[in-house]
Motif scaffolding. Structure first.
Motif, PDB file in Angstrom:
ATOM      1  N   ASN A  99     -31.719  65.172  -6.080  1.00 22.70           N
ATOM      2  CA  ASN A  99     -32.468  63.977  -5.666  1.00 22.70           C
ATOM      3  C   ASN A  99     -32.551  63.879  -4.149  1.00 22.70           C
ATOM      4  O   ASN A  99     -33.610  63.560  -3.579  1.00 22.70           O
ATOM      5  CB  ASN A  99     -31.804  62.732  -6.236  1.00 22.70           C
ATOM      6  N   TYR A 100     -31.417  64.164  -3.473  1.00 22.51           N
ATOM      7  CA  TYR A 100     -31.448  64.095  -2.007  1.00 22.51           C
ATOM      8  C   TYR A 100     -32.333  65.197  -1.416  1.00 22.51           C
ATOM      9  O   TYR A 100     -33.062  64.965  -0.440  1.00 22.51           O
ATOM     10  CB  TYR A 100     -30.035  64.208  -1.451  1.00 22.51           C
ATOM     11  N   MET A 101     -32.259  66.389  -1.996  1.00 15.33           N
ATOM     12  CA  MET A 101     -33.125  67.468  -1.517  1.00 15.33           C
ATOM     13  C   MET A 101     -34.593  67.119  -1.697  1.00 15.33           C
ATOM     14  O   MET A 101     -35.436  67.409  -0.827  1.00 15.33           O
ATOM     15  CB  MET A 101     -32.799  68.771  -2.259  1.00 15.33           C
ATOM     16  N   ARG A 102     -34.925  66.510  -2.829  1.00 15.13           N
ATOM     17  CA  ARG A 102     -36.313  66.117  -3.075  1.00 15.13           C
ATOM     18  C   ARG A 102     -36.760  65.095  -2.027  1.00 15.13           C
ATOM     19  O   ARG A 102     -37.886  65.158  -1.511  1.00 15.13           O
ATOM     20  CB  ARG A 102     -36.441  65.549  -4.486  1.00 15.13           C
ATOM     21  N   PHE A 103     -35.854  64.132  -1.726  1.00 17.56           N
ATOM     22  CA  PHE A 103     -36.173  63.134  -0.700  1.00 17.56           C
ATOM     23  C   PHE A 103     -36.364  63.798   0.666  1.00 17.56           C
ATOM     24  O   PHE A 103     -37.327  63.498   1.400  1.00 17.56           O
ATOM     25  CB  PHE A 103     -35.042  62.106  -0.636  1.00 17.56           C
ATOM     26  N   ALA A 104     -35.445  64.749   1.024  1.00 16.88           N
ATOM     27  CA  ALA A 104     -35.535  65.415   2.326  1.00 16.88           C
ATOM     28  C   ALA A 104     -36.795  66.271   2.425  1.00 16.88           C
ATOM     29  O   ALA A 104     -37.445  66.339   3.480  1.00 16.88           O
ATOM     30  CB  ALA A 104     -34.285  66.269   2.554  1.00 16.88           C
ATOM     31  N   ARG A 105     -37.159  66.931   1.323  1.00 21.01           N
ATOM     32  CA  ARG A 105     -38.369  67.758   1.329  1.00 21.01           C
ATOM     33  C   ARG A 105     -39.627  66.909   1.535  1.00 21.01           C
ATOM     34  O   ARG A 105     -40.553  67.301   2.254  1.00 21.01           O
ATOM     35  CB  ARG A 105     -38.476  68.532   0.014  1.00 21.01           C
ATOM     36  N   SER A 106     -39.656  65.739   0.912  1.00 17.68           N
ATOM     37  CA  SER A 106     -40.837  64.876   1.075  1.00 17.68           C
ATOM     38  C   SER A 106     -40.947  64.384   2.522  1.00 17.68           C
ATOM     39  O   SER A 106     -42.049  64.361   3.097  1.00 17.68           O
ATOM     40  CB  SER A 106     -40.754  63.695   0.109  1.00 17.68           C
ATOM     41  N   LYS A 107     -39.775  64.015   3.119  1.00 20.39           N
ATOM     42  CA  LYS A 107     -39.812  63.561   4.511  1.00 20.39           C
ATOM     43  C   LYS A 107     -40.209  64.708   5.433  1.00 20.39           C
ATOM     44  O   LYS A 107     -40.979  64.507   6.401  1.00 20.39           O
ATOM     45  CB  LYS A 107     -38.443  63.020   4.903  1.00 20.39           C
ATOM     46  N   ARG A 108     -39.680  65.907   5.149  1.00 18.77           N
ATOM     47  CA  ARG A 108     -40.015  67.061   5.982  1.00 18.77           C
ATOM     48  C   ARG A 108     -41.498  67.390   5.876  1.00 18.77           C
ATOM     49  O   ARG A 108     -42.157  67.728   6.874  1.00 18.77           O
ATOM     50  CB  ARG A 108     -39.157  68.252   5.547  1.00 18.77           C
ATOM     51  N   GLY A 109     -42.058  67.303   4.680  1.00 18.30           N
ATOM     52  CA  GLY A 109     -43.490  67.568   4.504  1.00 18.30           C
ATOM     53  C   GLY A 109     -44.348  66.586   5.278  1.00 18.30           C
ATOM     54  O   GLY A 109     -45.369  66.974   5.885  1.00 18.30           O
ATOM     55  N   LEU A 110     -43.959  65.299   5.291  1.00 14.67           N
ATOM     56  CA  LEU A 110     -44.719  64.304   6.043  1.00 14.67           C
ATOM     57  C   LEU A 110     -44.698  64.591   7.538  1.00 14.67           C
ATOM     58  O   LEU A 110     -45.723  64.469   8.224  1.00 14.67           O
ATOM     59  CB  LEU A 110     -44.152  62.909   5.759  1.00 14.67           C
ATOM     60  N   ARG A 111     -43.493  64.987   8.043  1.00 13.03           N
ATOM     61  CA  ARG A 111     -43.413  65.270   9.476  1.00 13.03           C
ATOM     62  C   ARG A 111     -44.206  66.518   9.857  1.00 13.03           C
ATOM     63  O   ARG A 111     -44.824  66.578  10.934  1.00 13.03           O
ATOM     64  CB  ARG A 111     -41.938  65.437   9.879  1.00 13.03           C
ATOM     65  N   LEU A 112     -44.207  67.505   8.992  1.00 12.60           N
ATOM     66  CA  LEU A 112     -44.996  68.714   9.270  1.00 12.60           C
ATOM     67  C   LEU A 112     -46.492  68.391   9.293  1.00 12.60           C
ATOM     68  O   LEU A 112     -47.260  68.934  10.109  1.00 12.60           O
ATOM     69  CB  LEU A 112     -44.693  69.796   8.228  1.00 12.60           C
ATOM     70  N   LYS A 113     -46.897  67.515   8.384  1.00  8.30           N
ATOM     71  CA  LYS A 113     -48.303  67.099   8.395  1.00  8.30           C
ATOM     72  C   LYS A 113     -48.629  66.364   9.692  1.00  8.30           C
ATOM     73  O   LYS A 113     -49.745  66.505  10.240  1.00  8.30           O
ATOM     74  CB  LYS A 113     -48.598  66.211   7.198  1.00  8.30           C
ATOM     75  N   THR A 114     -47.657  65.574  10.183  1.00 10.97           N
ATOM     76  CA  THR A 114     -47.890  64.855  11.440  1.00 10.97           C
ATOM     77  C   THR A 114     -48.044  65.827  12.599  1.00 10.97           C
ATOM     78  O   THR A 114     -48.912  65.658  13.478  1.00 10.97           O
ATOM     79  CB  THR A 114     -46.721  63.898  11.707  1.00 10.97           C
ATOM     80  N   VAL A 115     -47.182  66.879  12.623  1.00  7.85           N
ATOM     81  CA  VAL A 115     -47.296  67.885  13.681  1.00  7.85           C
ATOM     82  C   VAL A 115     -48.639  68.626  13.575  1.00  7.85           C
ATOM     83  O   VAL A 115     -49.324  68.881  14.584  1.00  7.85           O
ATOM     84  CB  VAL A 115     -46.110  68.864  13.594  1.00  7.85           C
ATOM     85  N   ASP A 116     -49.038  68.955  12.365  1.00  2.77           N
ATOM     86  CA  ASP A 116     -50.325  69.629  12.178  1.00  2.77           C
ATOM     87  C   ASP A 116     -51.481  68.750  12.660  1.00  2.77           C
ATOM     88  O   ASP A 116     -52.472  69.251  13.255  1.00  2.77           O
ATOM     89  CB  ASP A 116     -50.528  69.976  10.705  1.00  2.77           C
ATOM     90  N   SER A 117     -51.366  67.442  12.411  1.00  2.00           N
ATOM     91  CA  SER A 117     -52.430  66.538  12.851  1.00  2.00           C
ATOM     92  C   SER A 117     -52.515  66.457  14.373  1.00  2.00           C
ATOM     93  O   SER A 117     -53.602  66.253  14.934  1.00  2.00           O
ATOM     94  CB  SER A 117     -52.203  65.144  12.262  1.00  2.00           C
ATOM     95  N   CYS A 118     -51.362  66.657  15.037  1.00  2.00           N
ATOM     96  CA  CYS A 118     -51.381  66.663  16.506  1.00  2.00           C
ATOM     97  C   CYS A 118     -52.224  67.829  17.024  1.00  2.00           C
ATOM     98  O   CYS A 118     -53.049  67.675  17.948  1.00  2.00           O
ATOM     99  CB  CYS A 118     -49.966  66.752  17.058  1.00  2.00           C
ATOM    100  N   PHE A 119     -52.014  69.016  16.443  1.00  2.00           N
ATOM    101  CA  PHE A 119     -52.805  70.167  16.843  1.00  2.00           C
ATOM    102  C   PHE A 119     -54.277  69.994  16.459  1.00  2.00           C
ATOM    103  O   PHE A 119     -55.187  70.359  17.226  1.00  2.00           O
ATOM    104  CB  PHE A 119     -52.245  71.431  16.184  1.00  2.00           C
ATOM    105  N   GLN A 120     -54.508  69.397  15.285  1.00  2.00           N
ATOM    106  CA  GLN A 120     -55.892  69.200  14.838  1.00  2.00           C
ATOM    107  C   GLN A 120     -56.629  68.213  15.740  1.00  2.00           C
ATOM    108  O   GLN A 120     -57.806  68.423  16.086  1.00  2.00           O
ATOM    109  CB  GLN A 120     -55.891  68.702  13.386  1.00  2.00           C
ATOM    110  N   ASP A 121     -55.927  67.144  16.137  1.00  2.00           N
ATOM    111  CA  ASP A 121     -56.554  66.176  17.051  1.00  2.00           C
ATOM    112  C   ASP A 121     -56.878  66.817  18.389  1.00  2.00           C
ATOM    113  O   ASP A 121     -57.926  66.516  19.006  1.00  2.00           O
ATOM    114  CB  ASP A 121     -55.608  64.994  17.265  1.00  2.00           C
TER     115      ASP A 121
END
Length: 299
Positions: A16-38
């Motif tokens: 359960n904790y790994m699933r939570f950490a993976r979801s948070k990590r995925g959101l942050r990676l998307k945020t970093v990708d959006s920085c490059f896209q912007d």
């Protein structure tokens, strides 16, 4: 659990904790990708750029990525602190003290083991059931569990109390038996001393009676001799003096014999054995009283 050495319940909590950490990590990676896209959409409209323009774009991108990564690291640290607090609070309800080894957090072998476990758990072809998000991360300890533990402790204390009572009762019985045996031995010793005294009194009475009879006979003979033969008065007086000396000698012998009899009696095996038995019983009674004092409740 073969991978991490945990039981099934704790394995589920780790997943359960790994699933939570993976979801948070995925959101942050998307945020970093959006920085490059912007940056691509807003600044890369022209075909050529000067060095200063490229440096300015990279500086801005660096600031954005730095901010996002720092925010994610801080949030991850705070999340881990909250998780530790939940574990510690649950342990404190049971009056336990947990201890962590921070040095093991950088153990590459263990980190690789966790990575392999995560990979095997989340990239498996079979679909794992999704656990309801409304379920608490830790199952709190309810009053029933605490009450059950207290009841077990009460039962254990009651059993121990019963054992102590039985042991105390056995010791009291031993002490009572020892006191009874001591009383019997004292009575036997008194009876023995009384018998010895009676025997000594009878012997003394017999000797005194013999002496009295002897003196009476001598006196009678003296009186007869005095009345019939006045001329032998001196001889009779000497005889009387001799008799008195004999009486004193006999009395001395009687006193000496009495002392010898007392000494011989004290040297007899029966007297020594009786005295040793009384000494041992007195020591046993003292030991039992000392042991009883340990189990008597303090006022």
């Amino acid at each position: 659990m073969a991978e991490l050495g945990l039981n099934e319940h704790h394995q589920t909590e780790v997943i359960n904790y790994m699933r939570f950490a993976r979801s948070k990590r995925g959101l942050r990676l998307k945020t970093v990708d959006s920085c490059f896209q912007d940056l691509k959409e807003s600044r890369l409209a022209e075909e050529t750029f000067t060095v200063d323009e490229v440096a300015d774009m990279l500086s801005g991108l660096q600031a954005l990525v730095h901010s996002e990564v720092e925010s994610e690291l801080i949030n991850t640290a705070h999340t881990n602190v909250l998780l530790l607090c939940q574990l510690f609070e649950q342990a404190e309800r049971w009056y336990l003290k947990l201890r962590t080894d921070v040095s093991e957090l950088e153990n590459r072998e263990l980190l690789e083991q966790v990575a392999e476990f995560e990979k095997a758990e989340f990239t498996s072809s079979r679909k794992k059931p999704i656990i309801d998000s409304t379920k608490p991360k830790l199952v709190p300890l309810n009053e029933g569990g605490t009450a059950e533990l207290l009841n077990k402790e009460i039962l254990r204390l009651q059993e121990e109390n019963e054992k102590l009572k039985s042991r105390l009762k056995a010791i009291e019985t031993q002490a009572t038996n020892a006191l009874d045996e001591k009383a019997k031995l004292e009575w036997a010793l008194q009876a023995l001393q009384l018998d010895r005294g009676k025997q000594e009194d009878l012997g003394k009475a017999q000797e005194l009676s013999d002496l009295e009879n002897t003196v009476a006979a001598l006196k009678s003979e003296f009186e007869k001799t005095l009345s019939s033969r006045a001329e032998n008065q001196k001889s009779l007086e000497e005889t009387l003096v001799t008799a008195k000396h004999d009486l004193l000698r006999v009395q001395d012998q009687l006193s000496l014999a009495e002392k010898e009899l007392e000494k011989k009696f004290q040297q007899t095996a029966a007297y020594r054995n009786m005295k040793e038995i009384l000494t041992r019983k007195n020591d046993q009674i003292k030991e039992l009283r000392r042991r009883l004092a340990k189990y008597e409740p303090e006022d």
